[in-house]
Design an enzyme around this catalytic site. Structure first.
Site, PDB file in Angstrom:
ATOM      1  N   ASN A  17       0.719  -1.228   0.538  1.00 33.58           N
ATOM      2  CA  ASN A  17       0.020   0.323  -0.088  1.00 33.58           C
ATOM      3  C   ASN A  17       0.907   1.195  -0.440  1.00 33.58           C
ATOM      4  O   ASN A  17       0.452   2.300  -1.045  1.00 33.58           O
ATOM      5  CB  ASN A  17      -0.797   0.554   1.313  1.00 33.58           C
ATOM      6  CG  ASN A  17      -2.167  -0.314   0.891  1.00 33.58           C
ATOM      7  OD1 ASN A  17      -3.152  -0.184   0.414  1.00 33.58           O
ATOM      8  ND2 ASN A  17      -2.234  -2.281   1.445  1.00 33.58           N
ATOM      9  N   ARG A  68       2.722  -0.671  25.429  1.00 35.53           N
ATOM     10  CA  ARG A  68       2.527  -0.436  24.489  1.00 35.53           C
ATOM     11  C   ARG A  68       2.507   1.713  25.113  1.00 35.53           C
ATOM     12  O   ARG A  68       2.713   2.412  24.362  1.00 35.53           O
ATOM     13  CB  ARG A  68       0.851  -0.599  24.720  1.00 35.53           C
ATOM     14  CG  ARG A  68       0.156   0.152  23.579  1.00 35.53           C
ATOM     15  CD  ARG A  68      -1.779  -0.864  23.745  1.00 35.53           C
ATOM     16  NE  ARG A  68      -1.463  -2.070  23.519  1.00 35.53           N
ATOM     17  CZ  ARG A  68      -1.326  -3.090  22.310  1.00 35.53           C
ATOM     18  NH1 ARG A  68      -0.785  -2.195  21.308  1.00 35.53           N
ATOM     19  NH2 ARG A  68      -1.072  -3.832  22.244  1.00 35.53           N
ATOM     20  N   ILE A  95      -1.899  -1.883  17.925  1.00 27.91           N
ATOM     21  CA  ILE A  95      -3.426  -1.539  18.237  1.00 27.91           C
ATOM     22  C   ILE A  95      -2.956  -0.761  19.081  1.00 27.91           C
ATOM     23  O   ILE A  95      -1.246  -0.246  19.785  1.00 27.91           O
ATOM     24  CB  ILE A  95      -3.774  -2.109  19.151  1.00 27.91           C
ATOM     25  CG1 ILE A  95      -4.593  -3.272  18.242  1.00 27.91           C
ATOM     26  CG2 ILE A  95      -4.691  -1.565  20.217  1.00 27.91           C
ATOM     27  CD1 ILE A  95      -5.565  -3.940  20.050  1.00 27.91           C
ATOM     28  N   LEU A  96      -3.102   1.007  18.118  1.00 30.29           N
ATOM     29  CA  LEU A  96      -2.607   2.076  19.482  1.00 30.29           C
ATOM     30  C   LEU A  96      -3.216   2.355  20.593  1.00 30.29           C
ATOM     31  O   LEU A  96      -4.219   2.380  20.387  1.00 30.29           O
ATOM     32  CB  LEU A  96      -2.567   3.243  18.340  1.00 30.29           C
ATOM     33  CG  LEU A  96      -1.780   3.343  17.405  1.00 30.29           C
ATOM     34  CD1 LEU A  96      -2.073   4.064  15.883  1.00 30.29           C
ATOM     35  CD2 LEU A  96       0.152   3.115  17.364  1.00 30.29           C
ATOM     36  N   ASN A 110      -7.197   4.126   8.532  1.00 32.76           N
ATOM     37  CA  ASN A 110      -6.814   2.616   8.782  1.00 32.76           C
ATOM     38  C   ASN A 110      -7.610   2.341   7.240  1.00 32.76           C
ATOM     39  O   ASN A 110      -8.173   2.668   7.016  1.00 32.76           O
ATOM     40  CB  ASN A 110      -7.033   2.353   9.487  1.00 32.76           C
ATOM     41  CG  ASN A 110      -5.833   0.556   9.288  1.00 32.76           C
ATOM     42  OD1 ASN A 110      -5.682   0.120   9.388  1.00 32.76           O
ATOM     43  ND2 ASN A 110      -7.554   0.277  10.337  1.00 32.76           N
ATOM     44  N   HIS A 112      -8.710  -1.032   5.436  1.00 34.39           N
ATOM     45  CA  HIS A 112      -9.316  -2.814   7.052  1.00 34.39           C
ATOM     46  C   HIS A 112      -9.549  -4.014   5.385  1.00 34.39           C
ATOM     47  O   HIS A 112     -10.462  -3.132   4.872  1.00 34.39           O
ATOM     48  CB  HIS A 112      -9.605  -2.374   8.224  1.00 34.39           C
ATOM     49  CG  HIS A 112     -10.184  -3.867   8.640  1.00 34.39           C
ATOM     50  ND1 HIS A 112      -9.321  -4.408   9.701  1.00 34.39           N
ATOM     51  CD2 HIS A 112     -11.421  -4.796   8.554  1.00 34.39           C
ATOM     52  CE1 HIS A 112      -9.913  -5.137  10.509  1.00 34.39           C
ATOM     53  NE2 HIS A 112     -10.750  -5.647   9.502  1.00 34.39           N
ATOM     54  N   SER A 139     -12.562  -1.798   3.523  1.00 36.17           N
ATOM     55  CA  SER A 139     -12.614  -0.276   3.857  1.00 36.17           C
ATOM     56  C   SER A 139     -11.883   0.755   4.292  1.00 36.17           C
ATOM     57  O   SER A 139     -10.674   0.016   5.175  1.00 36.17           O
ATOM     58  CB  SER A 139     -13.820  -0.423   4.959  1.00 36.17           C
ATOM     59  OG  SER A 139     -14.274  -1.353   5.078  1.00 36.17           O
ATOM     60  N   GLU A 146     -12.048   2.911  19.239  1.00 34.26           N
ATOM     61  CA  GLU A 146     -12.023   1.736  19.772  1.00 34.26           C
ATOM     62  C   GLU A 146     -11.777   0.464  18.331  1.00 34.26           C
ATOM     63  O   GLU A 146     -12.402   1.798  17.165  1.00 34.26           O
ATOM     64  CB  GLU A 146     -14.079   1.263  19.162  1.00 34.26           C
ATOM     65  CG  GLU A 146     -15.129   0.867  19.305  1.00 34.26           C
ATOM     66  CD  GLU A 146     -16.465   0.392  19.233  1.00 34.26           C
ATOM     67  OE1 GLU A 146     -16.785  -0.314  19.547  1.00 34.26           O
ATOM     68  OE2 GLU A 146     -16.497   1.467  19.763  1.00 34.26           O
ATOM     69  N   ASP A 148     -11.255  -0.842  14.505  1.00 35.06           N
ATOM     70  CA  ASP A 148     -12.048  -0.716  13.569  1.00 35.06           C
ATOM     71  C   ASP A 148     -12.926  -0.359  14.023  1.00 35.06           C
ATOM     72  O   ASP A 148     -13.892  -0.810  12.938  1.00 35.06           O
ATOM     73  CB  ASP A 148     -11.682  -2.070  13.248  1.00 35.06           C
ATOM     74  CG  ASP A 148     -10.128  -2.582  12.700  1.00 35.06           C
ATOM     75  OD1 ASP A 148      -8.697  -1.700  12.201  1.00 35.06           O
ATOM     76  OD2 ASP A 148     -10.127  -4.361  12.698  1.00 35.06           O
TER      77      ASP A 148
HETATM   78  C1  GRF Z   1      -3.267  -5.144   3.789  1.00 39.48           C
HETATM   79  O1  GRF Z   1      -4.444  -5.768   3.363  1.00 39.48           O
HETATM   80  C2  GRF Z   1      -3.760  -3.743   5.168  1.00 39.48           C
HETATM   81  O2  GRF Z   1      -5.595  -3.826   4.216  1.00 39.48           O
HETATM   82  C3  GRF Z   1      -3.723  -4.706   6.088  1.00 39.48           C
HETATM   83  O3  GRF Z   1      -2.600  -5.115   5.854  1.00 39.48           O
HETATM   84  C4  GRF Z   1      -1.875  -5.552   4.940  1.00 39.48           C
HETATM   85  C5  GRF Z   1      -0.743  -4.138   4.755  1.00 39.48           C
HETATM   86  O4  GRF Z   1      -0.237  -4.624   3.200  1.00 39.48           O
HETATM   87  N1  GRF Z   1      -4.197  -3.557   7.124  1.00 39.48           N
HETATM   88  P1  GRF Z   1       0.954  -4.342   2.803  1.00 39.48           P
HETATM   89  O5  GRF Z   1       1.811  -4.109   3.874  1.00 39.48           O
HETATM   90  O6  GRF Z   1       0.546  -2.935   2.507  1.00 39.48           O
HETATM   91  O7  GRF Z   1       1.238  -4.559   1.577  1.00 39.48           O
END
Ligand code: GRF
Length: 215
Positions: A17, A68, A95-96, A110, A112, A139, A146, A148
């Protein structure tokens, strides 16, 4: 060109990503500047990707902290010095704490791999297959204390076919993810999407339902 939005991108692993966001910036689709890439995992391949594009990287190894609270304080201090417009959780597998989230209220996004509010947490593909879902998805949401559960901005769904395995859903989902984060960030950059007091507005109208990603 208007001033780019500034980003800190947090990762834990592959960083695909992150790569998609970098490419969107480099090809002029996204008017943003990545101020830093932060990883909790020194082995994250995303760090290699970031370095290849001359981005500033910072590892805050979670193995070095036993609470944490302490970890999040160090992360918070670092991010406060950078002061990005947005903190992008792109596969950041921690988790933050609420204190951290409060410090950057309404500036954390984020991605997800599920159609939230369904399948919060981990192993979303396997759980969807176990429940014989016919649709799964992705998403992007604002992060609140809370897990996600913050306001959902953009969702994409795809069909689960008979005989699909985890890898099949993952492949379908990640392809969408790579288009979705650049899209949301570019709407933020264009001010087409705005966030006021925890509420999301799209074209000045309060977003009451997630935007459906057209694909
Ligand atoms: C993705 O599937 C994202 O939805 C999840 O972690 C994965 C990260 O993939 N939160 P990458 O490290 O960006 O390849």
């Amino acid at each position: 060109m208007t001033k780019p939005i500034t980003l800190a991108i947090l990762i834990s692993g592959n960083g695909s990503n992150l790569q998609a966001i970098i490419e969107a910036i480099e090809t002029g689709q996204l008017n943003a500047e990545i101020k830093a890439v932060v990883s909790n995992n020194p082995e994250a391949y995303g760090l290699v990707r970031a370095t290849r594009h001359n981005l500033h990287t910072w590892v805050i190894n979670d193995q070095d902290y036993n609470s944490r609270k302490h970890y999040d304080e160090v992360l918070r201090h670092y991010l406060e010095t950078i002061d990005p417009d947005y903190i992008v959780l792109a596969g950041f597998m921690r988790i933050l704490s609420p204190g951290f989230i409060d410090a950057f209220e309404h500036r954390i996004l984020n991605i997800h791999p599920s159609l939230l509010p369904a399948y919060k947490g981990l192993n979303t593909y396997q759980r969807a297959l176990d429940n014989a879902e016919t649709q799964h998805g992705v998403s992007i949401h604002l992060v609140t204390a809370e897990l996600d559960a913050g306001p959902i901005i953009l969702q994409a769904s795809y069909a689960v076919e008979a005989g699909d395995r985890v890898e099949d859903l993952q492949r379908r989902g990640i392809q969408l993810e790579h288009q979705m984060f650049p899209q949301v960030l570019s709407w933020l950059s264009d001010k087409r999407l705005t966030i006021k007091e925890g509420q999301v507005f799209y074209d000045q109208a309060l977003l009451e339902q997630p935007i459906q990603f057209d694909h």
